[in-house]
Structure formats: C-alpha cells, structure tokens
Design an enzyme around this catalytic site. Structure first.
Site, short mmCIF file in Angstrom:
data_model
loop_
_atom_site.label_atom_id
_atom_site.label_comp_id
_atom_site.label_asym_id
_atom_site.label_seq_id
_atom_site.Cartn_x
_atom_site.Cartn_y
_atom_site.Cartn_z
N ARG A 1 8.87 -4.27 -10.89
CA ARG A 1 8.75 -3.94 -12.32
C ARG A 1 9.14 -5.13 -13.21
O ARG A 1 8.63 -5.26 -14.32
CB ARG A 1 9.56 -2.68 -12.63
CG ARG A 1 8.83 -1.47 -12.03
CD ARG A 1 9.62 -0.19 -11.91
NE ARG A 1 8.81 0.78 -11.18
CZ ARG A 1 9.28 1.87 -10.60
NH1 ARG A 1 10.57 2.15 -10.66
NH2 ARG A 1 8.47 2.70 -9.96
N GLY B 1 -14.20 -9.48 -36.40
CA GLY B 1 -15.38 -9.43 -35.53
C GLY B 1 -15.28 -10.39 -34.35
O GLY B 1 -15.73 -10.08 -33.24
N TRP C 1 -6.31 1.99 -4.86
CA TRP C 1 -5.95 1.04 -5.94
C TRP C 1 -5.01 -0.06 -5.45
O TRP C 1 -4.01 -0.36 -6.07
CB TRP C 1 -5.29 1.77 -7.12
CG TRP C 1 -6.05 2.96 -7.57
CD1 TRP C 1 -7.29 2.96 -8.11
CD2 TRP C 1 -5.64 4.33 -7.50
NE1 TRP C 1 -7.67 4.24 -8.38
CE2 TRP C 1 -6.68 5.10 -8.01
CE3 TRP C 1 -4.48 4.97 -7.05
CZ2 TRP C 1 -6.61 6.48 -8.09
CZ3 TRP C 1 -4.41 6.33 -7.12
CH2 TRP C 1 -5.47 7.08 -7.65
N GLU D 1 2.65 0.13 -10.82
CA GLU D 1 4.07 -0.01 -10.44
C GLU D 1 4.97 0.97 -11.22
O GLU D 1 6.08 0.66 -11.62
CB GLU D 1 4.53 -1.46 -10.57
CG GLU D 1 3.72 -2.32 -9.60
CD GLU D 1 4.33 -3.62 -9.19
OE1 GLU D 1 5.57 -3.76 -9.27
OE2 GLU D 1 3.58 -4.50 -8.76
N ALA E 1 0.83 -1.20 0.00
CA ALA E 1 0.00 0.00 0.00
C ALA E 1 0.87 1.26 0.00
O ALA E 1 1.30 1.74 1.05
CB ALA E 1 -0.94 -0.02 1.20
#
Ligand code: CAA
Length: 379
Positions: free
Chosen positions: A243, A340, A156, A363, A124
């Site tokens: 990363r 499609g 988030w 990140e 967080a």
C-alpha cells in the site's frame, strides 16, 4: 523530526526523474493506446536497481530504504503510471514478501533474479469471487505428500503475462478458514499453468493484467512460504507494504498532473491574462499543491515507520486512502484546467485521470483501507 531529504535521497530522486524523462516519456501515449508493456524500459529499471530497491544486496537488491522507494515511485509514476505499478508489485508484493518470510534456499533461487530485475514477479491473491473478501479463496492446494496439487483461477493479476515467478495464495484446508491458507512460489513454465487473455483496461494500459488458471499444477513442498497455514497473514503483511507503493504511485500521478496543469496555467491566456491569474484556476492549483504535499507526508511517514520495523497497517492504509483520493481529484482538475486540450491524448492529463482510478481499487479498495484504519484506531 527532520523534513529534509538526505544527499542520497536527492540523488535517487534525480536519477529516477532523469530516467522517467529520458526513457519513459517517449512512447508513453502510444503504449497506453496500444496496451503495450514497457519491456525495454522495465529491463533498464532492473539494471538501475529499481525493481528490488529495498532488498539486501546479498540477494541482488539495491539495499535502499523505503523513503528512497517512495521518491523513485513518485518520479516514475509522474510520467508513466503503468511502469510504476510493475515496479511496485515486484518490489513490495513479491520481493519484500520473499525476503522477509521465505527460506534461504527460496531466496537464493527466486529472490536474486527477481530483485536484480533479471526476472519479473507477480502476486496472485484476487479471484473471481474473492477480491476485497480475501479469506474466501476458492483456489485449492491439496497436500499430496511431496507436493501440493494446485487448482483454481486468479483474476486481475498485474505482471500476469510477463512474470516468470508467481506468489500464489491458495486454500489448503477450508475448515480452518484463513488459518488454512498458504502462499506458494509457482514458476510460469510448470505444467497445468495457463495465462488467460490480457484485460482491456480503462487505465494503466501499459501494464499487463491477466487471469491465471491452474489445473493440477504440481507445486513442490519446498515452494510453500513459511509454516503451514501462514499464507493469509503473509498476504496481509505483504499488502501493508504494498500500500505504500500504490500510495506513492498515486502521489506520482497527482504530482505529474499538477505540474502539467501549473505549467499550462502559466502559459495559457484567456481574458487578456495567463489563466493562473484567474482565482478560479489559482485556487484549484493551491488545493492541488496542498493535498499533494499532505499525501507525500503520509507516504514518508509510512515508509519511515516501515524501516523502523513498526506495524504499518494503519499508516500504509492512510497513505493509500488519501493519496489515491488526491490522485483522482487532482487529475480531474488538471483536465479541467486544460479545458478542451485536457480531453485529448497529446496533453497527458486525460491518461493520468484514467490511470488514477485504479489506485482507489487495487491492493485494497478505499473502503477496505477504511476498514483497516477504523479497526486499528478502535483497538
Ligand atoms: N496487517 C496484518 N495482519 C492483518 C491485517 C493487516 N492489515 N488485516 C488482517 N490481518 C490478519 C488478522 O490479524 C488475522 O490474523 P490472526 O487470525 O492471526 O490474528 C487475519 O489477518 C484475519 O483477519 P480478519 O479476521 O480481520 O479478516 P477479514 O476477513 O475480516 O478481512 C481484510 C480483513 C482487511 C478486509 C482483508 O481481507 C483485506 O485486506 N482485504 C483486501 C484484499 C486486498 O487488498 N486485495 C488486493 C489484491 S492484490 C493486488 O491488487 C495486487 C495488484 O496486482 C496490484
């Protein structure tokens, strides 16, 4: 320089590939539609050692190298990018940070269940007003002697609703700016900790993204990670490794979409031949194959450098910047090749296109990766 994978690497790759086909593919469309977290599948990933891949076995991990991690991440993300981000966050942002920087007591208490997959972790850092500008933390942790009093909101947060343990970054001394930031391990059950509603997202809808609210949460002193003021450097170091995880997730999304598009192009006929025989389609596939191979090499380079103990800020950022662009470009073209059919859920590529976008955002956005790379090359 050796471009061959070892026997062990090939086995790990195959095991992850088999798992993805058998356990993740069934239901992936429904989980995306219903925003359903892959609870059972994540449990099995823990049993396979995929949630603490690089952690020392003495702390419950699988003790593998970072190349194995890239290989497994690619295979998981090829099929289910949501399961891949759950895996990436637990491995790279939570377990890796605790293993490298936490105390022995913290490792025994928190890393063992996290690396073995018994518990899930979340990281967080982001806030409503601190995303890319990560030093502008508004969440505060006030030193009260034996404990810190934590107040603020995080946004988030991947695994936000499912985690048991949260690594939370907070400001302890605003005057010291980034040197006054600390990282704490916070338990879900603690009084004053509330989990906000689930975000309704464009992609990676099977993953669990929430805001977190802290109101006078008492965090014991022994739950601070590292020396006082180490939290921002901790977050940056952890994100360098993270990363590589997201770069590998992006690589997997790209290679999954490419394989589907290639198979489709070999079967689908138009103008009296399989569409792969039309140069307009063949050249798209040639570009995809080339870019995916280049992205994979950047992921491997960063992974090898990580295991060699090198500074991976530049190589991790390059891998993420490039792989996420390849994921976006490849999935858009995979939809185009399917025509499609590509626009309906049954063919998977529209989901992959939606899943790809986040890899250019979380990140560290692509723009942040360019800041990291440009500062590194300017040194
Ligand atoms: N590696 C190691 N250290 C780094 C670093 C890196 N890549 N980047 C910066 N640092 C260090 C600097 O060396 C400096 O430390 P010292 O003072 O000890 O030397 C300190 O961090 C501050 O650096 P800057 O002055 O350069 O800081 P800045 O304010 O200019 O910002 C930044 C640097 C690179 C832009 C940083 O804020 C950043 O990375 N922002 C993006 C944040 C991010 O990635 N957020 C993602 C959220 S997590 C997430 O998405 C998880 C999920 O759920 C999937």
């Amino acid at each position: 320089m050796n471009f061959s994978l070892s026997e062990e690497h090939l086995m790990i790759q195959q095991a992850a590939r088999d798992f993805a086909q058998k356990e993740l593919l069934p239901g992936v469309i429904e989980r995306d539609r219903d925003q359903k977290f892959p609870t059972e599948q994540v449990k099995k990933m823990g049993e396979m050692g995929l949630l603490g891949m690089m952690v020392d076995p003495k702390y419950g991990g699988a003790g593998m190298d970072s190349v194995s991690y890239v290989l497994a991440m690619e295979e998981i993300a090829k099929v289910d990018a949501s399961a891949a981000v759950v895996m990436s966050v637990n491995n790279s942002l939570v377990c890796a940070g605790i293993e490298k920087f936490a105390s022995e007591e913290q490792k025994m208490k928190y890393l063992v269940p996290l690396a073995s997959g018994e518990k899930l972790g979340a990281f967080a850092l982001s806030e409503p007003e601190a995303g890319s500008d990560a030093t502008s933390q508004k969440t505060t942790a006030v030193d009260m002697g034996d404990y810190y009093l934590l107040n603020g909101t995080k946004n988030w947060i991947t695994n936000g609703g499912t985690a048991s343990y949260y690594v939370v970054i907070a400001q302890t001394d605003p005057e010291k700016k980034h040197k006054g930031i600390n990282a704490f391990i916070v338990e879900r059950e603690w009084a004053g900790f509330e989990i906000g509603p689930k975000e309704d997202k464009l992609g990676i809808r099977g993953s669990d993204t929430h805001s977190l609210m802290f109101t006078d949460v008492k965090v014991p002193k022994e739950n601070r990670i590292g020396e006082d003021g180490f939290g921002f450097n901790f977050a940056m170091a952890v994100l360098n490794g993270g990363r590589i995880g997201i770069a590998s997730q992006a690589l997997g999304i790209a290679s999954g979409a490419y394989e589907l598009a290639l198979n489709y192009a070999k079967q689908r006929k138009a103008f009296r031949t399989e569409i792969i025989n039309h140069q307009a389609i063949a050249f798209k596939l040639a570009d995809m194959a080339t870019q995916i191979t280049a992205a994979r090499m950047l992921c491997f380079k960063a992974a090898v450098e990580k295991d060699e103990g090198k500074d991976i800020s530049e190589s991790g950022a390059m891998a993420k910047l490039y792989s996420s662009q390849v994921a976006m470009d490849t999935t858009i073209e995979a939809v185009q090749i399917h025509g499609g059919y590509g626009y309906v859920k049954e063919y998977h590529v529209e989901r992959m296109m939606r899943d790809a976008k986040i890899t250019q955002i979380y990140e560290g956005t692509s723009e942040i990766q360019k800041i990291v790379i440009s500062r590194s090359i300017a040194k």
